[in-house]
Design a protein around this motif. Sequence first.
Motif, PDB file in Angstrom:
ATOM      1  N   TYR A 194       0.829  -1.291   0.074  1.00 33.61           N
ATOM      2  CA  TYR A 194       0.234   0.137  -0.049  1.00 33.61           C
ATOM      3  C   TYR A 194       0.785   1.329  -0.186  1.00 33.61           C
ATOM      4  CZ  TYR A 194      -3.349   3.496   1.407  1.00 33.61           C
ATOM      5  OH  TYR A 194      -4.064   4.593   1.518  1.00 33.61           O
ATOM      6  N   LEU A 195       2.099   1.339   0.887  1.00 34.92           N
ATOM      7  CA  LEU A 195       3.001   2.377   0.853  1.00 34.92           C
ATOM      8  C   LEU A 195       3.618   2.689  -0.122  1.00 34.92           C
ATOM      9  CD1 LEU A 195       4.331   1.930   4.376  1.00 34.92           C
ATOM     10  CD2 LEU A 195       2.633   3.480   3.763  1.00 34.92           C
ATOM     11  N   ALA A 196       3.776   1.505  -0.925  1.00 37.75           N
ATOM     12  CA  ALA A 196       4.778   1.636  -2.400  1.00 37.75           C
ATOM     13  C   ALA A 196       3.525   2.164  -3.391  1.00 37.75           C
ATOM     14  CB  ALA A 196       5.084   0.146  -2.788  1.00 37.75           C
ATOM     15  N   SER A 197       2.346   1.924  -3.300  1.00 38.06           N
ATOM     16  CA  SER A 197       1.360   2.454  -4.414  1.00 38.06           C
ATOM     17  C   SER A 197       1.326   3.904  -4.158  1.00 38.06           C
ATOM     18  CB  SER A 197       0.063   1.406  -4.150  1.00 38.06           C
ATOM     19  OG  SER A 197      -0.628   2.074  -2.954  1.00 38.06           O
ATOM     20  N   LYS A 198       1.781   4.392  -3.096  1.00 36.27           N
ATOM     21  CA  LYS A 198       1.525   5.968  -2.805  1.00 36.27           C
ATOM     22  C   LYS A 198       2.901   6.431  -3.036  1.00 36.27           C
ATOM     23  CE  LYS A 198      -2.896   5.583  -1.585  1.00 36.27           C
ATOM     24  NZ  LYS A 198      -3.812   6.023  -2.509  1.00 36.27           N
ATOM     25  N   GLY A 199       3.878   5.712  -3.502  1.00 35.62           N
ATOM     26  CA  GLY A 199       5.255   6.181  -3.636  1.00 35.62           C
ATOM     27  C   GLY A 199       6.045   6.277  -2.154  1.00 35.62           C
ATOM     28  N   ILE A 200       5.823   5.672  -1.383  1.00 32.09           N
ATOM     29  CA  ILE A 200       6.606   5.744  -0.288  1.00 32.09           C
ATOM     30  C   ILE A 200       7.307   4.225  -0.072  1.00 32.09           C
ATOM     31  CG2 ILE A 200       6.465   5.636   2.300  1.00 32.09           C
ATOM     32  CD1 ILE A 200       3.866   7.157   2.121  1.00 32.09           C
ATOM     33  N   ARG A 201       8.869   4.205   0.043  1.00 31.56           N
ATOM     34  CA  ARG A 201       9.654   2.993  -0.239  1.00 31.56           C
ATOM     35  C   ARG A 201       9.886   2.747   1.427  1.00 31.56           C
ATOM     36  NH1 ARG A 201       7.647   0.439  -4.671  1.00 31.56           N
ATOM     37  NH2 ARG A 201       7.909   2.345  -6.254  1.00 31.56           N
ATOM     38  N   MET A 357      -7.368  -1.676  -2.038  1.00 33.29           N
ATOM     39  CA  MET A 357      -7.014  -3.299  -1.906  1.00 33.29           C
ATOM     40  C   MET A 357      -6.290  -3.738  -3.218  1.00 33.29           C
ATOM     41  SD  MET A 357      -7.952  -6.491  -3.191  1.00 33.29           S
ATOM     42  CE  MET A 357      -7.445  -8.197  -2.753  1.00 33.29           C
ATOM     43  N   VAL A 358      -6.835  -3.074  -4.261  1.00 31.19           N
ATOM     44  CA  VAL A 358      -6.009  -3.247  -5.663  1.00 31.19           C
ATOM     45  C   VAL A 358      -4.645  -3.025  -5.798  1.00 31.19           C
ATOM     46  CG1 VAL A 358      -6.427  -3.020  -8.278  1.00 31.19           C
ATOM     47  CG2 VAL A 358      -8.441  -3.796  -7.127  1.00 31.19           C
ATOM     48  N   GLN A 359      -4.659  -1.460  -5.639  1.00 27.60           N
ATOM     49  CA  GLN A 359      -3.403  -0.755  -5.298  1.00 27.60           C
ATOM     50  C   GLN A 359      -2.338  -1.577  -4.627  1.00 27.60           C
ATOM     51  OE1 GLN A 359      -4.337   3.259  -4.103  1.00 27.60           O
ATOM     52  NE2 GLN A 359      -5.680   3.479  -5.790  1.00 27.60           N
ATOM     53  N   SER A 360      -2.887  -1.774  -3.368  1.00 25.27           N
ATOM     54  CA  SER A 360      -1.950  -2.585  -2.350  1.00 25.27           C
ATOM     55  C   SER A 360      -1.497  -3.942  -2.838  1.00 25.27           C
ATOM     56  CB  SER A 360      -2.654  -2.682  -0.930  1.00 25.27           C
ATOM     57  OG  SER A 360      -3.060  -1.362  -0.528  1.00 25.27           O
ATOM     58  N   TRP A 361      -2.374  -4.790  -3.141  1.00 26.17           N
ATOM     59  CA  TRP A 361      -1.965  -6.037  -3.785  1.00 26.17           C
ATOM     60  C   TRP A 361      -1.101  -6.030  -5.132  1.00 26.17           C
ATOM     61  CZ3 TRP A 361      -3.023 -10.963  -2.313  1.00 26.17           C
ATOM     62  CH2 TRP A 361      -2.795 -12.051  -3.028  1.00 26.17           C
ATOM     63  N   ASN A 362      -1.434  -5.234  -6.023  1.00 24.88           N
ATOM     64  CA  ASN A 362      -0.592  -5.213  -7.039  1.00 24.88           C
ATOM     65  C   ASN A 362       0.983  -4.502  -6.595  1.00 24.88           C
ATOM     66  OD1 ASN A 362      -2.376  -6.314  -8.725  1.00 24.88           O
ATOM     67  ND2 ASN A 362      -3.187  -4.267  -9.619  1.00 24.88           N
ATOM     68  N   ALA A 363       1.182  -3.933  -5.739  1.00 25.18           N
ATOM     69  CA  ALA A 363       2.319  -3.506  -5.411  1.00 25.18           C
ATOM     70  C   ALA A 363       3.195  -4.147  -4.285  1.00 25.18           C
ATOM     71  CB  ALA A 363       2.241  -1.983  -4.874  1.00 25.18           C
ATOM     72  N   HIS A 364       2.499  -5.071  -3.443  1.00 27.24           N
ATOM     73  CA  HIS A 364       3.127  -5.936  -2.497  1.00 27.24           C
ATOM     74  C   HIS A 364       3.906  -7.268  -2.937  1.00 27.24           C
ATOM     75  CE1 HIS A 364       0.598  -9.400  -2.934  1.00 27.24           C
ATOM     76  NE2 HIS A 364       0.976  -9.902  -1.621  1.00 27.24           N
TER      77      HIS A 364
END
Length: 468
Positions: A194-201, A357-364
Amino acid sequence: MANSGTTSTLTCLSTSDIITKVVEYGIEVTELEARKFRDNDVDGEAISYGLTETMVAYLFEGSFKKQAKFLQFARQLKEPEPTTTLTFEILPYDCLSPTCQEYRSFPAVFTMPTFPKDIQAKLDAKQPCHKVSTDRHKIVRILHETMAQYTMYPTNSEYIKVAKALIFRYPFLKDMEGNGYTGPTYGRKMMTGYLASKGIRASEGRVGRVLRETNQPYHADRYRRLRNLNPVPYSAEYMGHKLHIDQNEKLVMYEVTHVLAVDGFSSNIVSHSTMPVKNNLTIYQEVYQSAVLRYGMWDQIRVDHGKEFYLTLFMQEKLADYRNNTGRQPYMQTKSTQNHIIERMWPEVAKIGLDRMVQSWNAHRIQGKGIPDQLAHGGCPKRLPADLLPEATDAADCYPQDVGSSLTRVSLFGRNPFATVEHQTAAEQEFARNYADIAELFERAIHNEPAPFQNGIKDLIGIVRRYV
């Protein structure tokens, strides 16, 4: 050592002045890097306070040379003029000991510092300055400087202590990110995604430690509900081998049906839609057609025996010759419980909202597999021209001609209680005035505070009754 003249001159420099000086110093600044300077309010005052190595690494991401050179530039910019005045005084003997230079221990109760006048005025007026990037960065900068008086390497618990102190002093700053937006079900992997989908590493380990410390009851609940999933009863060889589509109707009585499409190889959620009730035309156009136009043609589709997929399966079979591997069956229908790659996601969808959920799943990160977004980057081997995928109504017209049976086009849910469009519009506007942010009801509900949501439903019923 007197250096007030240099400091006052430095604090007068704007962000544009700093960028100009950086370029003059010999550091090439790209447009993206310049935008980072402006977005984060990196002016002379910020440099005078002292940028950390982490901050500089963000400004010049991917270039150690630029980072090192900028740190040197900042040090020189803060250095005093050649003409200085030295003042000597005799210090007590105690202050000559090494312990005199050590940091003070971090306080048990963190006291909020005084913020700059513009920020303090907004805080006192309860303005949502945390949603304005420049204001937010100033708040973080002041907090960091205050923490630096005690330690240059704060622990997770110290960061959390400061964040809680800020929220306690200014409750309206509570940001519905992290477990606020996502609810109690997100563990370290999904939260990192989820954080990665928001640009936070952030590393999974650090995210996991913070989750444990910020909300122990949520962590304990996730631990209790850990279970071993059955192994997936099939495998996919590449992106575009199998596409799994399934629907969730647990909220159908509230006019909510979710449909997801997931690539079997990458586990990437390639398309999704929410509709009042399951509908052939909507599923075809918003789930199947959108996925194929974006990623390409899948060799095989996996669905259950529901009639709502008939139009999708019809078009998949009609376009079977355009697949990468035409030796496979164009589709397979199995029991929904065997479609594990979708079924394991529905508990998340029901609790936290489909889009997040979609954003988080695809970036996890999936252990042993990778990150879905990266695995799905190239799309399917076989691309399809857009003109081969007609609009839903046109595809539905072809269905009875080719198949010989009828297709349910319109799925009704209840009836419209309003006599006129004007009455319906007036009711919707009145509800919107009372509940400007529906997301807040959602956030409260997933945190075991259902009363605001229940009150919203009751108010909506009352408003509708006044207009019908």
